[in-house]
Design an enzyme around this catalytic site. Structure first.
Site, PDB file in Angstrom:
ATOM      1  N   ASP A 129     -72.227  71.951 -35.049  1.00 13.21           N
ATOM      2  CA  ASP A 129     -72.904  72.294 -36.309  1.00 13.21           C
ATOM      3  C   ASP A 129     -73.755  73.553 -36.108  1.00 13.21           C
ATOM      4  OD1 ASP A 129     -74.926  71.158 -34.816  1.00 13.21           O
ATOM      5  OD2 ASP A 129     -75.630  69.808 -36.406  1.00 13.21           O
ATOM      6  N   SER A 130     -73.770  74.083 -34.871  1.00 17.38           N
ATOM      7  CA  SER A 130     -74.355  75.407 -34.629  1.00 17.38           C
ATOM      8  C   SER A 130     -73.676  76.453 -35.513  1.00 17.38           C
ATOM      9  CB  SER A 130     -74.215  75.800 -33.155  1.00 17.38           C
ATOM     10  OG  SER A 130     -72.882  75.628 -32.704  1.00 17.38           O
ATOM     11  N   ASP A 159     -68.691  67.997 -34.675  1.00 20.63           N
ATOM     12  CA  ASP A 159     -70.074  67.543 -34.803  1.00 20.63           C
ATOM     13  C   ASP A 159     -70.276  66.828 -36.134  1.00 20.63           C
ATOM     14  OD1 ASP A 159     -72.306  67.571 -33.195  1.00 20.63           O
ATOM     15  OD2 ASP A 159     -72.645  69.733 -33.407  1.00 20.63           O
ATOM     16  N   GLU A 192     -78.903  68.389 -23.651  1.00 13.65           N
ATOM     17  CA  GLU A 192     -79.304  69.751 -24.042  1.00 13.65           C
ATOM     18  C   GLU A 192     -80.752  70.027 -23.636  1.00 13.65           C
ATOM     19  OE1 GLU A 192     -78.266  71.050 -27.982  1.00 13.65           O
ATOM     20  OE2 GLU A 192     -79.452  72.898 -27.795  1.00 13.65           O
TER      21      GLU A 192
HETATM   22  O1  KIV Z   1     -73.752  72.486 -32.356  1.00 14.04           O
HETATM   23  C1  KIV Z   1     -73.534  72.815 -31.179  1.00 14.04           C
HETATM   24  O2  KIV Z   1     -72.968  73.873 -30.880  1.00 14.04           O
HETATM   25  C2  KIV Z   1     -73.980  71.903 -30.144  1.00 14.04           C
HETATM   26  C3  KIV Z   1     -73.971  72.401 -28.728  1.00 14.04           C
HETATM   27  C4  KIV Z   1     -75.054  73.361 -28.527  1.00 14.04           C
HETATM   28  C5  KIV Z   1     -74.008  71.271 -27.755  1.00 14.04           C
HETATM   29  O3  KIV Z   1     -74.372  70.818 -30.433  1.00 14.04           O
END
Ligand code: KIV
Length: 303
Positions: free
Chosen positions: A54-55, A93, A192
Site C-alpha cells: 500500500d506504499s 497489501d 519493519e
Molecule cells: O507497503 C509496503 O510497501 C510495505 C513494505 C514497506 C513492507 O508494507
C-alpha cells in the site's frame, strides 16, 4: 545465513517455498511493484516475491501516507502486477480499514484480492489483536503475511515513522505479536524498522520466515520499495534503503532529450515516419483541389 540457492525460475514460487528457503538458510528476496512493466522487470530479475504494497499510495499516487489507499486501488494495481509476473509469489497489501473493522470484512476484502486481482497471498498490519482475523483468513484458504514493528497505517498513533522495539516492554510485546501471528497460521512476517538484535531474536524463535525492512541482516529475507532502490522517489532515500541505480536521472535526461528534439525539429526523422507513394500523394492533392474548387474554396496559393 549464507546459502544462495535461487528458486527454479521456470516455475512459480509458493508460500511453501519461502518456508523451505528459511529451513535451507537461503535468503528470501522480496521487492514491491505496482504495475505490469515494473513487475515484469522485477520478475525477470528473479526475485522470490513481489509485494504490491500500500506504499503505492505514497510512491505512485502522491498521497502523504498510506491511509487513503482503497480496496479499488489495491485490486487495480495487483491485477496489473499479476499480469506482468510468471515466477514470483505476488502478495497484495490489505489497505487501511479493509480488515480492521470485522473479520468478515477482512475475509471479503482478502477474497477480492485473491479472486478478482489474482494475488497469491495477502499481507496485513498488526500483531496479537489481528491474530483471530489472520486465523479466519487462513481457515478460508488465504495465505497471510503479517507485518509488525513500524506499521505505517498506524503512523499517527506511533507519532511518526520511527524505529520500534528499542525498549524492553515494546520488544517483548513485539515478540508476543509474532508468536501470535505464527500460531494463527501466518506463513511469514514483515519486520519493519526494528533493531537488528530484536529481528535476529524473532527470526531465530519463529519457524516461519521473517522479511525485514530496516531490521538488519539477521532476517530470513529482505523487502524494499521499488522506487527507493532505483532512485525514483525524489531526493529522500530512507536510511534502510540502498540506491542501486539512479533511474530518475536517466528518465529525466531522456525526456529532456525528447523535448529538445521535438522543439528543434530533430524528431521524428524520416526513418521514424511512414511515407506514401508519390503518385498517390499527387492524386490525393489533385482530387482535394478539384473538390475544393467545386465548393468554391480557394487555397491561399491559388488565390
Ligand atoms: O507497503 C509496503 O510497501 C510495505 C513494505 C514497506 C513492507 O508494507
Amino acid at each position: 545465513m549464507s546459502a544462495t540457492v535461487p528458486m527454479d525460475p521456470a516455475r512459480p514460487v509458493t508460500t511453501h517455498d519461502l518456508g523451505a528457503m528459511k529451513a535451507a538458510r537461503t535468503p528470501i528476496v522480496m521487492l514491491t511493484a505496482y504495475d505490469t512493466s515494473s513487475a515484469r522487470l522485477v520478475d525477470e530479475a528473479g526475485v522470490d516475491a513481489i509485494l504490491v504494497g500500500d506504499s503505492l499510495g505514497m510512491v505512485v499516487l502522491g498521497h502523504d501516507s498510506t491511509l487513503p489507499v482503497t480496496m479499488e486501488d489495491m485490486v487495480h494495481h495487483t491485477r496489473a502486477v499479476v499480469r506482468g509476473t510468471t515466477h514470483a509469489l505476488v502478495i497484495a497489501d490489505m489497505p487501511f480499514m479493509s480488515f480492521q473493522v470485522t473479520p468478515e470484512d477482512a475475509l471479503r476484502n482478502a477474497g477480492r484480492l485473491m479472486a478478482e486481482a489474482g494475488a497469491h497471498a495477502v499481507k496485513l498490519e498488526g500483531g496479537r489483536h489481528m491474530a483471530s482475523t489472520v486465523a479466519r483468513l487462513v481457515e478460508s484458504g488465504i495465505p497471510v503475511m503479517g507485518h509488525v514493528g513500524l506499521t505505517p497505517q498506524s503512523v499517527h498513533q506511533l507519532g511518526g515513522y520511527k524505529v520500534q522495539g528499542r525498549e524492553t516492554p515494546v520488544a517483548l510485546a513485539l515478540i508476543e505479536d509474532c508468536r501470535a501471528l505464527e500460531d494463527a497460521g501466518a506463513f511469514s512476517i514483515v519486520l519493519e524498522c526494528i533493531p537488528t538484535e530484536l529481528a535476529e531474536m524473532v527470526s531465530r524463535e519463529l519457524s516461519i520466515p521473517t522479511i525485514g525492512i530496516g531490521a538488519g541482516a539477521g532476517c530470513d529475507g529482505q523487502v524494499q520499495v521499488f522506487h527507493d532502490l532505483l532512485g525514483l522517489g525524489g531526493e529522500f532515500v530512507p536510511r534502510h534503503a540502498r540506491r542501486y541505480a539512479d533511474v530518475g536521472t536517466v528518465i529525466r535526461d531522456a525526456v529532456a532529450g525528447y523535448a529538445s528534439d521535438v522543439r528543434g525539429g530533430a524528431f521524428p526523422s524520416a526513418e521514424e515516419s511512414t511515407s506514401m507513394d508519390t503518385t498517390v500523394v499527387a492524386e490525393v492533392d489533385r482530387l482535394r483541389a478539384s473538390s475544393a474548387r467545386a465548393v468554391g474554396v480557394v487555397r491561399a496559393d491559388e488565390a
